[in-house]
Design a protein around this motif. Structure first.
Motif, PDB file in Angstrom:
ATOM      1  N   ARG A 214       0.826  -1.214   0.000  1.00 28.13           N
ATOM      2  CA  ARG A 214       0.000   0.000   0.000  1.00 28.13           C
ATOM      3  C   ARG A 214       0.861   1.265   0.000  1.00 28.13           C
ATOM      4  O   ARG A 214       0.462   2.313  -0.500  1.00 28.13           O
ATOM      5  CB  ARG A 214      -0.910  -0.003   1.227  1.00 28.13           C
ATOM      6  CG  ARG A 214      -2.146   0.846   1.030  1.00 28.13           C
ATOM      7  CD  ARG A 214      -2.912   1.109   2.324  1.00 28.13           C
ATOM      8  NE  ARG A 214      -3.115  -0.029   3.170  1.00 28.13           N
ATOM      9  CZ  ARG A 214      -4.234  -0.762   3.224  1.00 28.13           C
ATOM     10  NH1 ARG A 214      -5.234  -0.468   2.444  1.00 28.13           N
ATOM     11  NH2 ARG A 214      -4.323  -1.778   4.064  1.00 28.13           N
ATOM     12  N   SER A 239       1.493  -6.975  -2.141  1.00 24.10           N
ATOM     13  CA  SER A 239       0.710  -7.371  -0.969  1.00 24.10           C
ATOM     14  C   SER A 239      -0.762  -7.397  -1.385  1.00 24.10           C
ATOM     15  O   SER A 239      -1.134  -6.893  -2.447  1.00 24.10           O
ATOM     16  CB  SER A 239       0.891  -6.362   0.154  1.00 24.10           C
ATOM     17  OG  SER A 239       0.229  -5.154  -0.191  1.00 24.10           O
ATOM     18  N   THR A 257      -3.380 -15.946   1.059  1.00 26.99           N
ATOM     19  CA  THR A 257      -4.386 -16.147   0.018  1.00 26.99           C
ATOM     20  C   THR A 257      -3.819 -15.812  -1.359  1.00 26.99           C
ATOM     21  O   THR A 257      -4.562 -15.668  -2.323  1.00 26.99           O
ATOM     22  CB  THR A 257      -5.647 -15.287   0.307  1.00 26.99           C
ATOM     23  OG1 THR A 257      -5.217 -13.992   0.746  1.00 26.99           O
ATOM     24  CG2 THR A 257      -6.500 -15.911   1.366  1.00 26.99           C
ATOM     25  N   SER A 272       3.763  -3.566   5.292  1.00 24.35           N
ATOM     26  CA  SER A 272       3.886  -3.511   6.755  1.00 24.35           C
ATOM     27  C   SER A 272       4.382  -4.821   7.362  1.00 24.35           C
ATOM     28  O   SER A 272       5.028  -4.819   8.408  1.00 24.35           O
ATOM     29  CB  SER A 272       2.542  -3.126   7.371  1.00 24.35           C
ATOM     30  OG  SER A 272       1.559  -4.084   7.027  1.00 24.35           O
ATOM     31  N   GLN A 276      -0.438 -12.466   7.428  1.00 22.14           N
ATOM     32  CA  GLN A 276      -0.890 -13.152   6.198  1.00 22.14           C
ATOM     33  C   GLN A 276       0.095 -12.927   5.044  1.00 22.14           C
ATOM     34  O   GLN A 276       0.173 -13.744   4.137  1.00 22.14           O
ATOM     35  CB  GLN A 276      -2.275 -12.640   5.779  1.00 22.14           C
ATOM     36  CG  GLN A 276      -3.371 -12.965   6.771  1.00 22.14           C
ATOM     37  CD  GLN A 276      -3.555 -11.884   7.823  1.00 22.14           C
ATOM     38  OE1 GLN A 276      -2.797 -10.913   7.889  1.00 22.14           O
ATOM     39  NE2 GLN A 276      -4.567 -12.042   8.658  1.00 22.14           N
ATOM     40  N   ASN A 291      10.792   0.623   4.555  1.00 18.13           N
ATOM     41  CA  ASN A 291       9.560   1.149   5.150  1.00 18.13           C
ATOM     42  C   ASN A 291       9.908   2.392   5.966  1.00 18.13           C
ATOM     43  O   ASN A 291      10.926   2.415   6.655  1.00 18.13           O
ATOM     44  CB  ASN A 291       8.931   0.067   6.051  1.00 18.13           C
ATOM     45  CG  ASN A 291       7.475   0.345   6.339  1.00 18.13           C
ATOM     46  OD1 ASN A 291       7.130   1.417   6.817  1.00 18.13           O
ATOM     47  ND2 ASN A 291       6.632  -0.632   6.028  1.00 18.13           N
TER      48      ASN A 291
HETATM   49  P1  FAD Z   1      -0.303  -1.758   5.015  1.00 18.52           P
HETATM   50  O1  FAD Z   1      -0.489  -2.684   6.130  1.00 18.52           O
HETATM   51  O2  FAD Z   1      -1.228  -0.581   4.942  1.00 18.52           O
HETATM   52  O3  FAD Z   1       1.205  -1.255   5.056  1.00 18.52           O
HETATM   53  C1  FAD Z   1       1.719  -0.265   4.217  1.00 18.52           C
HETATM   54  C2  FAD Z   1       3.126   0.048   4.725  1.00 18.52           C
HETATM   55  O4  FAD Z   1       3.732   0.962   3.851  1.00 18.52           O
HETATM   56  C3  FAD Z   1       3.155   0.650   6.130  1.00 18.52           C
HETATM   57  O5  FAD Z   1       3.988  -0.139   6.972  1.00 18.52           O
HETATM   58  C4  FAD Z   1       3.733   2.036   5.912  1.00 18.52           C
HETATM   59  O6  FAD Z   1       4.601   2.442   6.978  1.00 18.52           O
HETATM   60  C5  FAD Z   1       4.513   1.844   4.625  1.00 18.52           C
HETATM   61  N1  FAD Z   1       4.667   3.086   3.875  1.00 18.52           N
HETATM   62  C6  FAD Z   1       3.694   3.979   3.515  1.00 18.52           C
HETATM   63  N2  FAD Z   1       4.220   4.959   2.785  1.00 18.52           N
HETATM   64  C7  FAD Z   1       5.543   4.715   2.687  1.00 18.52           C
HETATM   65  C8  FAD Z   1       6.618   5.395   2.059  1.00 18.52           C
HETATM   66  N3  FAD Z   1       6.429   6.538   1.350  1.00 18.52           N
HETATM   67  N4  FAD Z   1       7.854   4.877   2.162  1.00 18.52           N
HETATM   68  C9  FAD Z   1       8.091   3.729   2.859  1.00 18.52           C
HETATM   69  N5  FAD Z   1       7.091   3.048   3.470  1.00 18.52           N
HETATM   70  C10 FAD Z   1       5.839   3.524   3.383  1.00 18.52           C
HETATM   71  N6  FAD Z   1      -2.101  -9.799   2.781  1.00 18.52           N
HETATM   72  C11 FAD Z   1      -1.171 -10.149   1.879  1.00 18.52           C
HETATM   73  O7  FAD Z   1      -0.231  -9.395   1.590  1.00 18.52           O
HETATM   74  N7  FAD Z   1      -1.248 -11.383   1.264  1.00 18.52           N
HETATM   75  C12 FAD Z   1      -2.236 -12.284   1.524  1.00 18.52           C
HETATM   76  O8  FAD Z   1      -2.253 -13.345   0.919  1.00 18.52           O
HETATM   77  C13 FAD Z   1      -3.234 -11.922   2.484  1.00 18.52           C
HETATM   78  N8  FAD Z   1      -4.202 -12.786   2.819  1.00 18.52           N
HETATM   79  C14 FAD Z   1      -5.104 -12.430   3.788  1.00 18.52           C
HETATM   80  C15 FAD Z   1      -6.071 -13.351   4.199  1.00 18.52           C
HETATM   81  C16 FAD Z   1      -6.956 -13.027   5.189  1.00 18.52           C
HETATM   82  C17 FAD Z   1      -7.980 -14.038   5.630  1.00 18.52           C
HETATM   83  C18 FAD Z   1      -6.911 -11.747   5.785  1.00 18.52           C
HETATM   84  C19 FAD Z   1      -7.871 -11.376   6.885  1.00 18.52           C
HETATM   85  C20 FAD Z   1      -5.980 -10.828   5.386  1.00 18.52           C
HETATM   86  C21 FAD Z   1      -5.060 -11.148   4.369  1.00 18.52           C
HETATM   87  N9  FAD Z   1      -4.092 -10.229   3.948  1.00 18.52           N
HETATM   88  C22 FAD Z   1      -3.137 -10.641   3.076  1.00 18.52           C
HETATM   89  C23 FAD Z   1      -4.137  -8.805   4.347  1.00 18.52           C
HETATM   90  C24 FAD Z   1      -3.179  -8.450   5.460  1.00 18.52           C
HETATM   91  O9  FAD Z   1      -3.782  -8.648   6.708  1.00 18.52           O
HETATM   92  C25 FAD Z   1      -2.776  -6.971   5.348  1.00 18.52           C
HETATM   93  O10 FAD Z   1      -3.933  -6.170   5.359  1.00 18.52           O
HETATM   94  C26 FAD Z   1      -1.984  -6.622   4.080  1.00 18.52           C
HETATM   95  O11 FAD Z   1      -0.910  -7.507   3.931  1.00 18.52           O
HETATM   96  C27 FAD Z   1      -1.443  -5.200   4.202  1.00 18.52           C
HETATM   97  O12 FAD Z   1      -0.779  -4.858   3.023  1.00 18.52           O
HETATM   98  P2  FAD Z   1       0.355  -3.742   3.062  1.00 18.52           P
HETATM   99  O13 FAD Z   1       1.445  -4.177   3.968  1.00 18.52           O
HETATM  100  O14 FAD Z   1       0.689  -3.435   1.648  1.00 18.52           O
HETATM  101  O15 FAD Z   1      -0.425  -2.486   3.616  1.00 18.52           O
END
Ligand code: FAD
Length: 324
Positions: A214, A239, A257, A272, A276, A291
């Motif tokens: 994200r 992600s 998933t 993050s 999962q 990050n």
């Molecule tokens: P976020 O958690 O929002 O993290 C974004 C990160 O980016 C933050 O740590 C932030 O500090 C960092 N950031 C923001 N801007 C900057 C910047 N300019 N420079 C540096 N860092 C920055 N997730 C998966 O990935 N794969 C799966 O297969 C999966 N299966 C799931 C299954 C179930 C049943 C459930 C409930 C959830 C599942 N999820 C899965 C979702 C998981 O729980 C998280 O919501 C998801 O992984 C978060 O994605 P993210 O880390 O990209 O986003």
């Protein structure tokens, strides 16, 4: 007393998938520990002389069912054929790839052969003559060791890119037994296959993966990761947050998933490190996290952490890689 360790190789599009050689190599180590022979089973179309490739990894005898009907994996046709050939091997242990098709095949095969199955294993050991296999549980939160009762056939599917390949020995030859299996009429058939022709490296086979989350803020910013990936010969992953936002296709998703990957190097950018996501990449050899939040959970799993705004760091890093 059973005769062999039996491996079921995966033959697709005219060749063996690399995981077949990993499974054969693990089979060789196991057969040596248990004092058994190593046999192989191949079902496919156009296998021909290629069956001998398994000999390089220590397979002594290969049972082959070579028929155009086996061009695509269809459980109804594959399972009876593989089961018949595995029975001919008289195995104590059956090893298969824990690929998409391999997981489906092994579950059906275990039921048919009344074998105990441990799926997606990352380690196999023999302790005091007893076989044990280790696999991640609860989305990778913990690891469990599995054992089998005496006399029970142990079936183990092996996670790709975890078990090391033996150095291939070109001087080795295997006995090849062509088996004329009965092919049942299948109620389903493959009508067409749409191949990804983008030339992208398949995530599960990539040695290096650059993944974005994200924190990438939008689909257009993945161009930055594509550029870095092309310099490194890497695949681009994502992600679920990035996939759910529609920035990347689901085929790029890494995690519980999504896809389970085991590259030598995994670079997580703006991710993050949710449990999962870790379930899909936690067994990578080296993990690098970029990050801006020093408390992001990904840093507890990373070998190297860069606490920085990714939009500042990635362009500079890419330029340094370009100079190499
Ligand atoms: P976020 O958690 O929002 O993290 C974004 C990160 O980016 C933050 O740590 C932030 O500090 C960092 N950031 C923001 N801007 C900057 C910047 N300019 N420079 C540096 N860092 C920055 N997730 C998966 O990935 N794969 C799966 O297969 C999966 N299966 C799931 C299954 C179930 C049943 C459930 C409930 C959830 C599942 N999820 C899965 C979702 C998981 O729980 C998280 O919501 C998801 O992984 C978060 O994605 P993210 O880390 O990209 O986003």
């Amino acid at each position: 007393m059973a005769e062999s360790v039996c491996i079921v190789a995966e033959f697709r599009d005219g060749g063996f998938r690399r995981v077949s050689f990993e499974v054969a190599s693990e089979g060789r180590r196991l057969a040596d520990s248990l004092g058994l022979k190593l046999y192989g089973v191949v079902v496919g179309s156009g296998v021909g002389d290629k069956a001998q490739e398994l000999a390089k990894y220590g397979v002594e005898k290969v049972f082959v069912a070579d028929n155009p009907a086996f061009e695509h994996y269809i459980a109804e046709t594959y399972v009876p054929a593989v089961a018949e050939m595995v029975r001919q091997c008289d195995p104590a242990v059956v090893l298969l790839p824990a690929s998409m098709n391999g997981k489906d095949l092994s579950a059906r095969l275990a039921a048919r052969l009344e074998a105990g199955l441990a799926q997606d294993c990352v380690e196999i050991a023999v302790q005091d003559g007893k076989l044990r296999a280790k696999r991640p549980l609860f989305g990778g939160k913990c690891l469990g060791w599995y054992e089998w009762s005496d006399g029970e056939v142990a079936m183990i599917s092996c996670r790709p890119k975890v078990m090391s390949c033996l150095e291939p020995d070109d001087s080795k030859q295997a006995e090849v037994v062509n088996v004329d299996v009965e092919i049942p009429d299948a109620r389903s058939r493959v009508v067409s296959v749409d191949l990804d022709t983008s030339g992208k490296i398949e995530l599960t086979e990539a040695d290096i993966i650059v993944s974005g989350g994200r924190g990438m803020k939008g689909p257009e910013n993945f161009a930055m990761l594509e550029e870095l990936a092309s310099l490194l010969g890497a695949a681009v992953g994502a992600s679920r947050a990035a996939v759910d936002a529609g920035w990347r296709p689901h085929s790029d998703q890494v995690g519980q998933t999504g896809k389970v990957v085991t590259p030598s190097l995994y670079i997580a950018v703006g991710i993050s490190g949710a449990i999962q996501h870790l379930a899909g990449m936690g067994s990578s050899k080296y993990i690098v996290a970029v990050n801006k939040d020093p408390d992001a959970p990904i840093f507890s799993k990373a070998d190297y952490g860069v606490v920085e705004d990714l939009f500042k760091f990635i362009p500079v890093f890419t330029e340094e890689v370009r100079k190499l």
